[in-house]
Design a protein around this motif. Structure first.
Motif, PDB file in Angstrom:
ATOM      1  N   ASP A   1       0.773  -1.261  -0.129  1.00 53.47           N
ATOM      2  CA  ASP A   1       0.004   0.103  -0.081  1.00 53.47           C
ATOM      3  C   ASP A   1       0.814   1.199   0.010  1.00 53.47           C
ATOM      4  OD1 ASP A   1      -2.383  -1.247  -0.132  1.00 53.47           O
ATOM      5  OD2 ASP A   1      -2.892  -0.930   2.088  1.00 53.47           O
ATOM      6  N   THR A   2       1.914   1.063   0.519  1.00 59.04           N
ATOM      7  CA  THR A   2       2.842   2.239   0.472  1.00 59.04           C
ATOM      8  C   THR A   2       3.330   2.961  -0.911  1.00 59.04           C
ATOM      9  OG1 THR A   2       4.172   1.504   2.400  1.00 59.04           O
ATOM     10  CG2 THR A   2       5.223   3.060   1.155  1.00 59.04           C
ATOM     11  N   VAL A   3       3.392   1.818  -1.927  1.00 56.69           N
ATOM     12  CA  VAL A   3       3.509   2.354  -3.216  1.00 56.69           C
ATOM     13  C   VAL A   3       2.278   2.858  -3.846  1.00 56.69           C
ATOM     14  CG1 VAL A   3       4.069   1.484  -5.665  1.00 56.69           C
ATOM     15  CG2 VAL A   3       5.469   0.844  -3.652  1.00 56.69           C
TER      16      VAL A   3
ATOM     17  N   PHE B   1      -0.214   4.155  -2.288  1.00 60.30           N
ATOM     18  CA  PHE B   1      -0.624   5.504  -1.603  1.00 60.30           C
ATOM     19  C   PHE B   1       0.186   6.572  -2.268  1.00 60.30           C
ATOM     20  CE2 PHE B   1      -0.217   8.472   1.947  1.00 60.30           C
ATOM     21  CZ  PHE B   1      -1.470   8.919   1.992  1.00 60.30           C
TER      22      PHE B   1
ATOM     23  N   ALA C   1      -1.148   7.274  -5.515  1.00 57.15           N
ATOM     24  CA  ALA C   1      -2.490   7.890  -5.390  1.00 57.15           C
ATOM     25  C   ALA C   1      -2.279   9.438  -5.163  1.00 57.15           C
ATOM     26  CB  ALA C   1      -3.474   7.393  -4.397  1.00 57.15           C
ATOM     27  N   ALA C   2      -1.074   9.688  -4.775  1.00 53.03           N
ATOM     28  CA  ALA C   2      -0.692  11.008  -4.476  1.00 53.03           C
ATOM     29  C   ALA C   2      -0.186  11.764  -5.777  1.00 53.03           C
ATOM     30  CB  ALA C   2       0.219  11.324  -3.234  1.00 53.03           C
ATOM     31  N   GLY C   3       0.001  11.020  -6.722  1.00 54.42           N
ATOM     32  CA  GLY C   3       0.408  11.393  -8.050  1.00 54.42           C
ATOM     33  C   GLY C   3       1.705  11.388  -8.256  1.00 54.42           C
ATOM     34  N   LEU C   4       2.592  10.609  -7.437  1.00 51.94           N
ATOM     35  CA  LEU C   4       4.112  10.530  -7.604  1.00 51.94           C
ATOM     36  C   LEU C   4       4.483   9.985  -8.818  1.00 51.94           C
ATOM     37  CD1 LEU C   4       4.133  11.478  -4.561  1.00 51.94           C
ATOM     38  CD2 LEU C   4       5.984  10.058  -4.323  1.00 51.94           C
TER      39      LEU C   4
ATOM     40  N   THR D   1      10.381   8.591  -9.290  1.00 47.69           N
ATOM     41  CA  THR D   1      10.414   9.204  -7.998  1.00 47.69           C
ATOM     42  C   THR D   1      10.110   7.997  -7.012  1.00 47.69           C
ATOM     43  OG1 THR D   1       9.554  11.015  -8.799  1.00 47.69           O
ATOM     44  CG2 THR D   1       9.460  11.061  -6.324  1.00 47.69           C
TER      45      THR D   1
ATOM     46  N   GLY E   1      -3.985  13.000  -6.641  1.00 46.17           N
ATOM     47  CA  GLY E   1      -3.442  14.005  -5.553  1.00 46.17           C
ATOM     48  C   GLY E   1      -3.833  15.237  -5.783  1.00 46.17           C
TER      49      GLY E   1
ATOM     50  N   MET F   1      -6.638  10.060  -2.435  1.00 44.29           N
ATOM     51  CA  MET F   1      -7.095   8.814  -1.671  1.00 44.29           C
ATOM     52  C   MET F   1      -6.627   8.556  -0.267  1.00 44.29           C
ATOM     53  SD  MET F   1      -7.538   5.568  -3.925  1.00 44.29           S
ATOM     54  CE  MET F   1      -8.404   4.053  -3.015  1.00 44.29           C
TER      55      MET F   1
ATOM     56  N   PHE G   1      -6.236   5.441   2.385  1.00 40.61           N
ATOM     57  CA  PHE G   1      -6.143   4.063   2.595  1.00 40.61           C
ATOM     58  C   PHE G   1      -6.617   3.478   3.755  1.00 40.61           C
ATOM     59  CE2 PHE G   1      -4.106   2.367  -1.359  1.00 40.61           C
ATOM     60  CZ  PHE G   1      -4.019   3.500  -2.005  1.00 40.61           C
TER      61      PHE G   1
ATOM     62  N   THR H   1       0.471   2.258   4.724  1.00 41.45           N
ATOM     63  CA  THR H   1       0.471   3.223   3.585  1.00 41.45           C
ATOM     64  C   THR H   1       1.691   4.110   3.527  1.00 41.45           C
ATOM     65  OG1 THR H   1      -1.160   4.578   4.758  1.00 41.45           O
ATOM     66  CG2 THR H   1      -1.963   3.282   2.934  1.00 41.45           C
ATOM     67  N   LEU H   2       2.016   4.470   4.977  1.00 40.25           N
ATOM     68  CA  LEU H   2       3.293   5.203   5.289  1.00 40.25           C
ATOM     69  C   LEU H   2       4.435   4.670   5.027  1.00 40.25           C
ATOM     70  CD1 LEU H   2       1.669   7.645   7.960  1.00 40.25           C
ATOM     71  CD2 LEU H   2       1.656   8.182   5.604  1.00 40.25           C
TER      72      LEU H   2
ATOM     73  N   ARG I   1       9.364  14.100   4.910  1.00 43.67           N
ATOM     74  CA  ARG I   1       9.934  13.733   3.645  1.00 43.67           C
ATOM     75  C   ARG I   1       8.643  13.200   2.813  1.00 43.67           C
ATOM     76  NH1 ARG I   1      13.183  13.106   0.270  1.00 43.67           N
ATOM     77  NH2 ARG I   1      14.541  11.300  -0.300  1.00 43.67           N
TER      78      ARG I   1
ATOM     79  N   LEU J   1       7.093  14.960  -0.826  1.00 39.24           N
ATOM     80  CA  LEU J   1       7.431  14.216  -1.935  1.00 39.24           C
ATOM     81  C   LEU J   1       5.941  14.313  -2.712  1.00 39.24           C
ATOM     82  CD1 LEU J   1       9.458  10.780  -1.045  1.00 39.24           C
ATOM     83  CD2 LEU J   1      10.185  12.627  -2.770  1.00 39.24           C
ATOM     84  N   ALA J   2       5.035  14.021  -1.902  1.00 43.36           N
ATOM     85  CA  ALA J   2       3.603  14.265  -2.330  1.00 43.36           C
ATOM     86  C   ALA J   2       3.295  15.639  -2.954  1.00 43.36           C
ATOM     87  CB  ALA J   2       2.651  13.839  -1.410  1.00 43.36           C
TER      88      ALA J   2
ATOM     89  N   ALA K   1      -2.021  10.626   6.998  1.00 44.39           N
ATOM     90  CA  ALA K   1      -2.074  10.299   5.534  1.00 44.39           C
ATOM     91  C   ALA K   1      -3.231  11.096   5.182  1.00 44.39           C
ATOM     92  CB  ALA K   1      -2.686   8.709   5.488  1.00 44.39           C
TER      93      ALA K   1
ATOM     94  N   THR L   1      -1.626  14.172   4.045  1.00 47.55           N
ATOM     95  CA  THR L   1      -0.953  14.250   2.772  1.00 47.55           C
ATOM     96  C   THR L   1      -2.121  14.382   1.402  1.00 47.55           C
ATOM     97  OG1 THR L   1       0.109  12.810   3.878  1.00 47.55           O
ATOM     98  CG2 THR L   1       0.310  12.711   1.553  1.00 47.55           C
TER      99      THR L   1
END
Lengths: 324, 323
Positions: free
Chosen positions: A218-220, A222, A225-228, A232, B90, B95, B97, B103-104, B112, B116-117, B165, B168
């Motif tokens: 889910d880290t990836v 997420f 989903a943040a648009g990274l 990156t 984003g 989103m 989760f 997720t983190l 950081r 990035l986000a 989250a 973010t």
């Protein structure tokens, strides 16, 4: 943190003590160097005098304690064969092995990790399959054979690179280094490549396995989903997460290569530690063997310590006493 | 007629597996207006999460959106190339989760990760990025946000992690937040806080939300409208209060009955018999028929989507509205 450091230091000392005892016993069991050093026709009194001079007439435990006492003062004894202090002998050979090992392990890591990440990120691509096939080859083909083939191809047939030796060296910090001259570099390339192949294969596998696993988390998702951007995510999220097993293997490989680059050093007549230890074993040069093995143990203990500290730097969860 | 903020029509996301085609989402349609909270309810495996991912184009192979459209202010998102989709993710649709622990990234500081986000969509200086992150963290109720930026996720409690989250997700003030079971992994008391705060945040900023959950009790306290999903399809839709008071579909009724609040204390909880069907072997008619008490011969044919004013359902034998 101080408690942790002291605990680790005591552990290290215990390991070194046990190690030195085992080495001393083991080397003693291999054979009597006097049989090789003293001509068989020498009279008994000369024989006894030589044995007494080397201290070999005393009981083993006395020899061991004397040795320990000397080591604590930085004296590893004198080589039977070269008749010079063992430490000087080993330190004289160390730079050659050090630069060869560093070139091989660093090269394998810097090339292997990106390739592995790629193979783990896009496992279905043809490129990834080729990378994995090559890594299997790197695992399974024996080092000595690859070394010979490299010499045959690049030194004998093509004549591009020299087949052995260190080439021109430059003095830096009191010792000679090959990697600082063009000629030395050309001598370094083939043996380093030879040593690096297995490690390269391992780094590729490690990085690939880690990447595949992390891409599903889910880290990836997420981060996506943040648009990274994918690059990156790979550079900042994935690389940091797979760094821990890679650092472990990097440390272990660095240690074992420094100690046991014997085959490659022999094939390429690289005047490093590997050749020294092989010679000292055939000559039953006890002080060299003992000192060498103890230094290798020291090397591993140090590398493990550094790796543990790096863990803490890479993974905040390992650091203690700072939870909120 | 005005263009809705988000219009989903006939969305079909299928997974092509070796065992066959799994129709995880099969013809889902809904619209979302600014500031509206839409609750998407269903059991595990009903296709809620895949619906959420489909909105962002985040479905991974072997899954694929095979039909339908997702329009954001009239702009079609289905079939958009990845860079264009990334610009939406984003920034327009964010989103959150289920499990903030997962997720983190455990090895990066919160600052950081948020940075990035943030930089995924904006070029900002380091100092400005920090200021933005602090602002977002403060907004979700994290005290002393400036100092907390340099902390790692494991140094936060579960509720605080989820706030991170959410912060973010709020960084770019998106028009829509897709919240996939954001409170499921949290303590009940923290759940209520987060629910309350997310509701307040969306109300203040006019952000619309798609709140995905299997927990009808949680959803009903935030959502304006409810969508009930079963086996990849919508089975009922309507304003939350009305669906809760007079569910039309037997499945919605079943979900309501299985809530502890609906039962007399001391009695056994009523449950829906059976379990969610395998999406590989759906019955030809109504997929809920094998578990339904009101079933008849007609249920062997697919029930139509019946729209009745503000509400809609998909059942041959809808429950009557009590007089």
């Amino acid at each position: 943190m101080t408690g942790f450091a002291i605990q680790r230091l005591l552990q290290a000392i215990a390991v070194m003590l046990v190690m030195s005892a085992i080495v001393f016993l083991g080397v003693y069991a291999i054979g009597d160097p006097m049989e090789l050093l003293i001509p068989p026709e020498a009279p008994q009194d000369i024989r006894r005098e030589i044995v007494a001079r080397f201290g070999l007439d005393r009981p083993l435990w006395v020899q061991y304690l004397t040795f320990l006492g000397n080591v604590v003062q930085g004296d590893f004894g004198r080589s039977f064969i070269y008749n010079m202090p063992v430490l000087d002998l080993i330190l004289g050979r160390l730079p050659a092995t050090l630069e060869l090992t560093l070139a091989a392990v660093l090269g394998a890591t810097l090339i292997g990790v990106p390739l592995g990440i790629y193979a783990g990120y896009r496992p279905d691509r043809a490129g990834a399959r080729i990378v994995m096939a090559l890594s299997i080859l790197g695992f399974s083909v024996p080092t000595f054979w690859v070394g010979l083939i490299l010499i045959l191809t690049f030194a004998v047939s093509l004549g591009w690179l020299p087949a052995g030796g260190r080439g021109a060296t430059v003095e830096l910090l009191g010792t000679q280094w090959s990697f600082l001259t063009a000629n030395g570099l050309s001598h370094l390339l083939l043996p380093a490549l030879n040593l690096a192949l297995f490690k390269l294969a391992m780094m590729i596998r490690l990085a690939r396995a880690g990447t595949r696993e992390i891409m599903l988390t889910d880290t990836v998702q997420f981060a996506r989903a943040a648009g990274l951007a994918e690059t990156t995510i790979l550079r900042h999220h994935v690389l940091k997460l797979i760094a821990i097993p890679i650092v472990t293997v990097f440390g272990l490989e660095l240690g074992s290569t420094l100690a046991f680059a014997v085959v490659t050093e022999t094939i390429f007549s690289w005047p490093g530690l590997g050749k020294l230890i092989i010679d000292s074993i055939t000559n039953l040069d006890r002080p060299v063997m003992v000192a060498y093995l103890i230094l290798v143990a020291l090397l591993f203990v140090t590398i493990n310590l550094v790796v543990d500290i790096l863990y803490a730097a890479l993974d905040p969860r390992v650091r203690r006493g700072r939870t909120a | 007629m005005t263009v809705p903020l988000l219009a989903v029509t006939g969305l079909c996301t299928h997974f092509h597996t070796r065992a066959g085609v799994v129709k995880a989402v099969d013809g889902v349609s809904f619209t979302l207006e600014p500031g509206q909270v839409l609750g998407l309810v269903g059991e595990s495996g009903s296709g809620k999460t895949v619906t959420g991912f489909s909105l962002l184009g985040l479905v991974e192979p072997p899954g694929r959106i095979v039909a339908g459209s997702v329009r954001l202010r009239g702009q079609e998102l289905v079939g958009l190339p990845t860079p264009a989709l990334r610009a939406v993710r984003g920034r327009q649709i964010a989103m959150v989760f289920q499990d903030p622990m997962m997720t983190l990234n455990p090895v990066l500081t919160v600052g950081r990760q948020m940075g990035l986000a943030l930089r995924a969509h904006e070029r900002v200086s380091r100092a400005a990025a920090r200021a933005r992150c602090v602002e977002a963290l403060t907004r979700v109720g994290i005290p002393d946000a400036g100092a907390r930026l340099d902390a790692y996720p494991h140094q936060f409690s579960g509720g605080m992690r989820q706030r991170v989250a959410i912060a973010t997700a709020l960084l770019h003030r998106p028009a829509i937040i897709v919240a996939d079971e954001p409170t499921t992994a949290l303590d009940v008391s923290i759940q209520a806080q987060i629910l309350h705060e997310m509701r307040a945040l969306t109300r203040d900023s006019g952000t619309a939300m798609v709140w995905i959950s299997h927990d009808l009790a949680t959803v009903s306290s935030v959502a304006d409208r409810l969508l009930v999903m079963y086996a990849g399809r919508l089975v009922e839709e309507g304003p939350t209060a009305q669906v809760l008071r007079t569910p039309r579909h037997p499945y919605s009724r079943g979900l309501l009955d299985s809530l502890p609040a609906a039962a007399t204390p001391g009695d056994d909880l009523r449950q829906i018999p059976g379990s969610t069907p395998s999406l590989l072997a759906l019955p030809p008619g109504c997929p809920f028929a094998p578990r339904c008490a009101r079933t008849s011969d007609r249920c062997a044919t697919p029930p139509p989507w019946v729209v009745d004013g503000d509400r809609a359902h998909r059942c041959h034998h809808p429950l009557e509205t009590p007089p």
